[in-house]
Design a protein around this motif. Structure first.
Motif, short mmCIF file in Angstrom:
data_model
loop_
_atom_site.label_atom_id
_atom_site.label_comp_id
_atom_site.label_asym_id
_atom_site.label_seq_id
_atom_site.Cartn_x
_atom_site.Cartn_y
_atom_site.Cartn_z
N LYS A 125 0.27 12.86 42.47
CA LYS A 125 1.45 12.20 41.91
C LYS A 125 1.61 10.81 42.50
CE LYS A 125 5.49 13.39 43.46
NZ LYS A 125 6.72 14.12 43.78
N SER A 126 2.40 10.00 41.83
CA SER A 126 2.68 8.64 42.27
C SER A 126 3.76 8.63 43.34
CB SER A 126 3.12 7.79 41.07
OG SER A 126 3.68 6.56 41.49
N PHE A 127 3.75 7.58 44.17
CA PHE A 127 4.86 7.40 45.12
C PHE A 127 5.93 6.48 44.53
CE2 PHE A 127 1.72 4.11 46.12
CZ PHE A 127 2.49 2.96 46.22
N ARG A 128 5.75 6.09 43.26
CA ARG A 128 6.68 5.15 42.64
C ARG A 128 7.43 5.74 41.45
NH1 ARG A 128 2.58 0.55 41.08
NH2 ARG A 128 4.36 -0.87 40.89
N GLU A 138 4.16 6.30 32.59
CA GLU A 138 4.29 4.94 33.13
C GLU A 138 3.01 4.45 33.80
OE1 GLU A 138 7.68 4.69 35.66
OE2 GLU A 138 9.09 5.37 34.13
N LEU A 139 2.09 5.37 34.09
CA LEU A 139 0.84 5.00 34.76
C LEU A 139 -0.22 4.54 33.77
CD1 LEU A 139 0.64 8.08 37.17
CD2 LEU A 139 1.65 5.84 37.63
N GLU A 151 -4.42 7.10 27.00
CA GLU A 151 -5.08 7.80 28.08
C GLU A 151 -5.40 6.85 29.22
OE1 GLU A 151 -8.59 9.45 26.35
OE2 GLU A 151 -7.53 11.13 25.40
N ALA A 152 -5.48 7.41 30.42
CA ALA A 152 -5.89 6.64 31.60
C ALA A 152 -6.74 7.52 32.50
CB ALA A 152 -4.68 6.12 32.37
N LEU A 193 -5.09 11.12 32.61
CA LEU A 193 -3.70 11.09 32.17
C LEU A 193 -3.66 10.90 30.66
CD1 LEU A 193 -2.46 8.64 34.94
CD2 LEU A 193 -2.15 11.11 34.93
N ASP A 194 -2.75 11.58 30.00
CA ASP A 194 -2.64 11.54 28.54
C ASP A 194 -1.16 11.54 28.18
OD1 ASP A 194 -2.56 12.32 25.73
OD2 ASP A 194 -4.68 12.82 25.96
#
Length: 370
Positions: free
Chosen positions: A50-53, A59-60, A67-68, A87-88
């Motif tokens: 997970k993100s720390f933001r 949002e990523l 997709e990312a 990520l999708d």
């Protein structure tokens, strides 16, 4: 342990890059908004899932994309390991470790340990208890991955109990169902409090010694785990009995409020410097040094537990440290792969003898300096 490379596709403002890291010190320079923090975020996601933001995976992903991809290659225990995250916008994130797809996000814990120090971390000492609980929960998970599962189960049971509390005023017959949720809450909550208390007891001497060194003996850092039970003096069974007693004593109040008033979700850390509460009386410099001491102590705890140092991620904080704090921090780089971001060239005489690599980031593109 060190990261060899990271590959990003449509992650934040990176359309497609692959970065190769120095095994010791890496410095990423660039103006605000160019993607420095995004790069650290991708590495942190590879360590924690997970993100720390943000809690929103969408949002990523790069704007106008669906997709990312984040792919990290690391060396651990003399073995090459890979972590891949897809990520999708329309699906849950998918994680592969060494090419094998994982059933749960929590399966990523323990593969890559990373400690991040960012301006956001000042909330640990500046704001409310939830930030200090979050600090504890994240760091304990790095050392004991099973803790995350216990915490998730506790939060699920807590939500169910709170839902029941809201219904009871309209249907008192359902009060007897509290026993079921109390039993689970007590069992899981006791485990969480024991984990937290053990972690803090290990954190105290290390952080105190680090803080003393950074401040050249002028400041004494004291940390205490604050819960409604003084669990230092209790065994597990005693904690559970006292937990049950307090839940029963507060039952009517909980029903009236529609929420659970006692448990580890209400715990806190008390942090003092020279016997004064840092949150209330600490200067900005003292608060920054306190967080730095906590983060560096966390690194040592991970090393004790795993026999390898984690990766240290420093997001735009190095330039805000005075010369003494910089000197101390640089002294820790020797055995720890460190990745620093900054707006300004932070190379100092203290870094001259350190094996390092400098990169420049502009518009989601990375240029190598040396």
């Amino acid at each position: 342990m060190h990261i060899k490379s990271v590959k990003l596709i449509n992650f934040r403002n990176y359309k497609g890059i692959k970065v190769f890291f120095n095994s010791n010190l890496n410095i990423f320079l660039g103006e605000n908004g160019e993607g420095k923090t995004n790069l650290l975020e991708s590495l942190y996601i590879a360590s924690s899932g997970k993100s720390f933001r943000t809690n929103k995976d969408k949002e990523l992903i790069n704007l106008n994309k669906n997709e990312a991809y984040v792919g990290v290659e690391l060396v651990k225990e003399d073995t090459i390991k890979t972590i891949e995250i897809k990520l999708d916008t329309n699906k849950h994130k998918r994680i592969k470790i060494n090419g094998i797809e994982q059933d749960k996000i929590s399966d990523i814990f323990g593969v890559l340990q990373a400690v991040i120090f960012s301006p956001e971390d000042l909330k640990i000492v500046k704001e409310g208890p939830s930030h200090r609980r979050n600090f504890l929960d994240i760091e304990i998970t790095q050392i004991k991955p099973i803790y995350k599962s216990i915490l998730n189960d506790y939060n699920r049971v807590l939500a169910q109990r709170n839902n029941l509390l809201k219904v009871i005023p309209y249907d008192d017959k359902k009060r007897k169902l509290l026993f079921v949720w109390n039993k689970q809450l007590i069992e899981l909550g006791t485990k969480i409090m024991i984990f937290r208390n053990s972690f803090v007891n290990r954190l105290i001497p290390i952080s105190k010694e680090i803080h003393k060194s950074i401040t050249q003996g002028e400041e004494v850092l004291d940390i205490s785990y604050i819960s409604s039970l003084n669990i230092d003096e209790m065994d597990k069974n005693t904690i559970m009995k006292n937990f049950e007693k307090i839940l029963l004593e507060n039952e009517n109040n909980d029903i009236e409020k529609g929420s659970t008033s006692f448990g580890p979700h209400k715990d806190d850390l008390e942090i003092k410097i020279n016997d004064k509460d840092v949150r209330m009386f600490g200067s900005q410099g003292q608060k920054r040094t306190t967080v730095l001491s906590l983060k560096l102590a966390e690194i040592e705890l991970i090393k004790q537990e795993t026999e390898e140092y984690p990766i240290l991620l420093l997001d735009d904080v190095f330039s805000e440290l005075d010369i003494n704090r910089r000197r101390y921090l640089v002294s820790r780089f020797k055995d720890i792969q460190t990745i620093i971001t900054s707006n300004d060239d932070i190379n100092t005489p203290h870094m001259d003898k350190i094996d390092k690599k400098t990169y420049y980031i502009k518009d989601g593109d990375i240029l190598y300096s040396k």
